[in-house]
Design a protein around this motif. Structure first.
Motif, short mmCIF file in Angstrom:
data_model
loop_
_atom_site.label_atom_id
_atom_site.label_comp_id
_atom_site.label_asym_id
_atom_site.label_seq_id
_atom_site.Cartn_x
_atom_site.Cartn_y
_atom_site.Cartn_z
N GLU A 114 9.26 2.94 23.75
CA GLU A 114 8.52 1.86 23.82
C GLU A 114 7.70 1.93 22.49
O GLU A 114 7.69 0.71 21.92
N SER A 115 7.05 2.86 22.33
CA SER A 115 6.10 2.80 20.95
C SER A 115 6.25 3.88 20.33
O SER A 115 6.19 4.95 20.78
N GLY A 116 6.02 3.91 18.91
CA GLY A 116 6.07 5.03 18.39
C GLY A 116 5.93 5.13 16.62
O GLY A 116 6.02 3.81 16.35
N PRO A 117 5.54 5.92 16.00
CA PRO A 117 5.53 5.66 14.31
C PRO A 117 6.72 5.65 13.95
O PRO A 117 7.96 5.86 14.37
N ILE A 118 7.01 5.29 12.52
CA ILE A 118 7.94 5.12 11.84
C ILE A 118 8.10 6.27 10.60
O ILE A 118 7.00 6.42 9.91
N GLY A 119 9.12 6.78 10.35
CA GLY A 119 9.24 7.87 9.31
C GLY A 119 10.39 8.00 8.55
O GLY A 119 11.50 7.38 8.60
N LEU A 120 10.11 8.41 7.25
CA LEU A 120 11.13 8.59 6.35
C LEU A 120 11.39 10.03 6.13
O LEU A 120 10.64 11.05 6.12
N GLN A 121 12.69 10.37 6.06
CA GLN A 121 13.23 11.87 6.35
C GLN A 121 13.41 12.53 5.04
O GLN A 121 14.09 11.91 4.12
N LEU A 122 13.01 13.95 4.87
CA LEU A 122 13.69 14.82 4.09
C LEU A 122 14.42 15.56 4.98
O LEU A 122 13.73 16.59 5.74
N HIS A 123 15.56 15.75 4.78
CA HIS A 123 16.36 16.48 5.50
C HIS A 123 16.34 18.09 5.28
O HIS A 123 16.31 18.16 3.98
N PRO A 124 16.23 19.07 6.05
CA PRO A 124 16.30 20.61 5.65
C PRO A 124 17.87 20.96 5.26
O PRO A 124 18.70 20.49 5.48
N GLY A 125 17.81 22.10 4.35
CA GLY A 125 18.70 22.77 3.86
C GLY A 125 19.68 22.16 2.64
O GLY A 125 20.55 22.85 2.42
#
Length: 203
Positions: A176-187
């Protein structure tokens, strides 16, 4: 004080059928002119030094550890629209926009599992890519800035890439609700840039 990127801004019209409708002009006009000029209101999950901001351009780059990092909004959202521009940098770019949680994501760049570009497709934890975005190859700019609009209403996700509607997906794992994120992928060894990141709650 609420950061300008995170204010409730405008009401949005929904179709009677339950799918979100996002006329490109309405989305653009409804969002504020604020650019990313500060990281106030954002918090890195780890490796904060991998995220740098210079003259309105947010750059993320793996450090030698190649560990993961996500830049999250401190605010949580229910229904919302995200507008941003992104540009692929060096290396194997595998990034994305997390929608309220790490489980649901809109991919940016090369899929780590499928080893090909799946920009604008939803990646769902435990399911992989349940659908693929349509028409991306015709509009995606590999060496220039791309504009993406993501509209999230309940469990419906809609994505526009450079003005073209490329994705509609109904997620069984949406929360229902949560933050928005920008990703830096590992590896990976990679760089990625973002600018003109704007967020509005839908009411």
């Amino acid at each position: 004080m609420t950061h300008p990127l995170c204010r409730p801004l405008f009401a949005f019209v929904l179709a009677a059928a339950g799918q979100s409708m996002a006329p490109r002009s309405a989305v653009a006009e409804g969002l504020p002119p604020t650019l990313v000029d500060s990281l106030d209101g954002w918090k890195a999950s780890a490796l904060a030094h991998c995220w740098t901001l210079d003259d309105g351009v947010l750059t993320v780059e793996n450090d030698p550890s190649k560990q993961a990092s996500t830049l999250w909004t401190e605010k949580s959202y229910k229904d919302f629209v995200v507008e941003l521009e992104f540009k692929f940098g060096e290396g194997v770019v595998d990034s994305g926009v997390f929608l309220r949680q790490e489980n649901d994501q809109i991919q940016l760049g090369i899929s780590g599992s499928l080893k090909r570009d799946l920009t604008a497709s939803p990646y769902i934890g435990g399911k992989g890519y349940p659908i693929e975005a349509q028409g991306v190859a015709e509009v995606l700019k590999q060496d220039d800035w791309n504009k993406m609009v993501i509209v999230v209403v309940g469990d419906d996700y809609d994505v526009w890439l450079n003005g073209e509607h490329v994705t509609h997906y109904q997620s069984e794992t949406a929360i229902e609700s949560g933050p928005i994120g920008l990703q830096l992928h590992p590896g990976n060894t990679m760089t990625m840039q973002f600018r003109h990141v704007r967020i509005a709650e839908l009411q």
